[in-house]
Design a protein around this motif. Structure first.
Motif, PDB file in Angstrom:
ATOM      1  N   ARG A   1      69.883 -47.214  43.437  1.00 15.87           N
ATOM      2  CA  ARG A   1      68.801 -46.521  44.144  1.00 15.87           C
ATOM      3  C   ARG A   1      68.688 -45.073  43.689  1.00 15.87           C
ATOM      4  O   ARG A   1      67.587 -44.537  43.527  1.00 15.87           O
ATOM      5  CB  ARG A   1      69.041 -46.560  45.661  1.00 15.87           C
ATOM      6  N   ALA A   2      69.852 -44.432  43.510  1.00 18.32           N
ATOM      7  CA  ALA A   2      69.857 -43.011  43.155  1.00 18.32           C
ATOM      8  C   ALA A   2      69.634 -42.771  41.670  1.00 18.32           C
ATOM      9  O   ALA A   2      69.384 -41.633  41.261  1.00 18.32           O
ATOM     10  CB  ALA A   2      71.175 -42.377  43.587  1.00 18.32           C
ATOM     11  N   GLY A   3      69.768 -43.813  40.864  1.00 14.36           N
ATOM     12  CA  GLY A   3      69.608 -43.654  39.419  1.00 14.36           C
ATOM     13  C   GLY A   3      70.739 -42.891  38.768  1.00 14.36           C
ATOM     14  O   GLY A   3      70.532 -42.207  37.765  1.00 14.36           O
TER      15      GLY A   3
ATOM     16  N   GLU B   1      74.307 -41.068  46.862  1.00 11.90           N
ATOM     17  CA  GLU B   1      73.151 -40.611  47.648  1.00 11.90           C
ATOM     18  C   GLU B   1      72.917 -39.113  47.484  1.00 11.90           C
ATOM     19  O   GLU B   1      71.784 -38.634  47.644  1.00 11.90           O
ATOM     20  CB  GLU B   1      73.342 -40.982  49.112  1.00 11.90           C
ATOM     21  N   ALA B   2      73.982 -38.374  47.163  1.00 11.21           N
ATOM     22  CA  ALA B   2      73.853 -36.934  46.907  1.00 11.21           C
ATOM     23  C   ALA B   2      73.460 -36.643  45.465  1.00 11.21           C
ATOM     24  O   ALA B   2      73.361 -35.478  45.074  1.00 11.21           O
ATOM     25  CB  ALA B   2      75.169 -36.232  47.238  1.00 11.21           C
ATOM     26  N   GLY B   3      73.260 -37.695  44.667  1.00 15.07           N
ATOM     27  CA  GLY B   3      72.831 -37.525  43.282  1.00 15.07           C
ATOM     28  C   GLY B   3      73.954 -37.341  42.292  1.00 15.07           C
ATOM     29  O   GLY B   3      73.708 -36.907  41.155  1.00 15.07           O
ATOM     30  N   CYS B   4      75.189 -37.685  42.661  1.00 18.66           N
ATOM     31  CA  CYS B   4      76.333 -37.510  41.767  1.00 18.66           C
ATOM     32  C   CYS B   4      76.597 -38.777  40.957  1.00 18.66           C
ATOM     33  O   CYS B   4      76.634 -39.885  41.508  1.00 18.66           O
ATOM     34  CB  CYS B   4      77.596 -37.178  42.573  1.00 18.66           C
ATOM     35  N   HIS B   5      76.800 -38.604  39.664  1.00 15.82           N
ATOM     36  CA  HIS B   5      77.266 -39.701  38.827  1.00 15.82           C
ATOM     37  C   HIS B   5      78.701 -40.038  39.228  1.00 15.82           C
ATOM     38  O   HIS B   5      79.435 -39.182  39.735  1.00 15.82           O
ATOM     39  CB  HIS B   5      77.186 -39.324  37.354  1.00 15.82           C
ATOM     40  N   LEU B   6      79.121 -41.290  38.954  1.00 19.51           N
ATOM     41  CA  LEU B   6      80.354 -41.810  39.532  1.00 19.51           C
ATOM     42  C   LEU B   6      81.352 -42.225  38.466  1.00 19.51           C
ATOM     43  O   LEU B   6      81.053 -43.081  37.615  1.00 19.51           O
ATOM     44  CB  LEU B   6      80.042 -43.027  40.413  1.00 19.51           C
TER      45      LEU B   6
END
Length: 325
Positions: free
Chosen positions: A129-131, A102-107
């Motif tokens: 959702r965050a792409g 949700e903070a835009g970080c890749h995982l």
């Protein structure tokens, strides 16, 4: 497989290298110290930006070792990063991975993603959702020796039978840094090393249609799997065998004969470097990795089915384990 010191993954040959991806590390335990942190520090495509842990003193120690910042606020670390690597128990990892996405970080997650299908699905939904891109670190899928064997067997096809045994003495008398792990004591080898067995068998034999499970001594679990396409396999996992009985084996059988998984030659930190390569490649090309969250969710679903077949969480039977020692 690209090594961490070749051209950066996803970069056209001869093109200037892209800016390093800023990575934060969530977790400060033995696995983070021995594997995640050294690989993040060494990778040329990564800027190791900071660490957060549930124990501030452990985060400070790891930060001092690698010359990075220790964060007391996980959201502050997420806001300062492009990606996160997670070295935490699965059911702590999952909600933090949702926050990271949700903070835009890749995982870059550890296996298993979670110990419930719902928990794993929430992470996958948040990433979609965050792409953001995702990779789940199944060690043998990122070691060139074993990954090459898996890819070659999968390409050959026509396998009828498979077997994978992951037998460790973590709770069987070995001097292991993981013997103090509460989640491993609670969930047992099924959830800790079961993902490794599935990461070898599924790419070669196909997805699982049915799973049956029987409990053995200590936290030992025996699985029988029927794969789509007609192949079948067995898996035995344990953390409670004595040291002399420990070992890892896997094989597949078919018209071409018997193919035996070679021993992994690289240390885990080197394999983690290849997982970093895979995530960088997915970020820069937009092409998902084979070990992304979709695969991680499926592994959780299969293990949850095995757990349900047992009728209870296997856990560590300390009385029987002590008797075995």
């Amino acid at each position: 497989m690209t090594t961490p010191h070749d051209d950066l993954p996803g970069t056209p040959h001869g093109a200037p290298p892209p800016a390093p991806l800023r990575f934060g590390l969530l977790g400060t335990g033995p696995w983070a110290h021995a594997t995640h942190a050294p690989a993040l520090d060494a990778h040329p495509g990564v800027e190791f930006a900071g660490v957060w842990g549930r124990r501030p003193e452990a985060a400070a120690e790891l930060a001092d070792r690698f010359g990075i910042r220790a964060h007391s606020d996980v959201d502050a670390l997420l806001a300062d990063c492009d990606a996160v690597a997670v070295a935490l128990p699965p059911d702590i990892q999952a909600p933090l991975a949702v926050r990271a996405a949700e903070a835009g970080c890749h995982l870059l997650l550890d296996k298993p993603v979670a110990t419930t299908p719902g928990g794993a699905a929430e992470v996958a939904a948040a990433a979609e959702r965050a792409g953001v891109a995702s990779v789940v670190f199944f060690t043998l899928r990122f070691s060139p020796t074993t990954a090459g064997w898996i890819d070659a067997r999968a390409a050959a096809g026509d396998w009828l039978l498979g077997r994978a045994d992951w037998l460790s003495p973590v709770f069987g008398g070995a001097d292991s840094p993981y013997a103090a792990s509460p989640w491993r004591k609670e969930k047992g080898a099924l959830w800790d090393v079961g993902p490794h067995a599935l990461s070898v068998l599924l790419p070669v034999l196909g997805d699982v249609a049915d799973v049956a499970a029987v409990a053995g001594p200590g936290d030992t679990v025996h699985l029988t799997l029927r794969h789509h396409g007609g192949a079948s396999s067995t898996v035995t996992v344990s953390h409670t065998v004595p040291p002399g009985a420990a070992g890892v084996t896997a094989e597949v059988r078919g018209p071409a004969g018997v193919a035996v998984l070679p021993e992994r030659e690289e240390p885990p930190a080197e394999s983690f470097g290849h997982a970093l390569d895979a995530l960088l490649r997915a970020v820069r090309t937009g092409t998902p990795d084979a070990c992304d969250l979709r695969f991680g969710v499926r592994v959780t679903e299969i293990l949850a089915g095995a757990e349900a077949a047992l009728g209870a969480v296997p856990g560590l039977d300390t009385g029987r384990a002590a008797a075995a020692r």
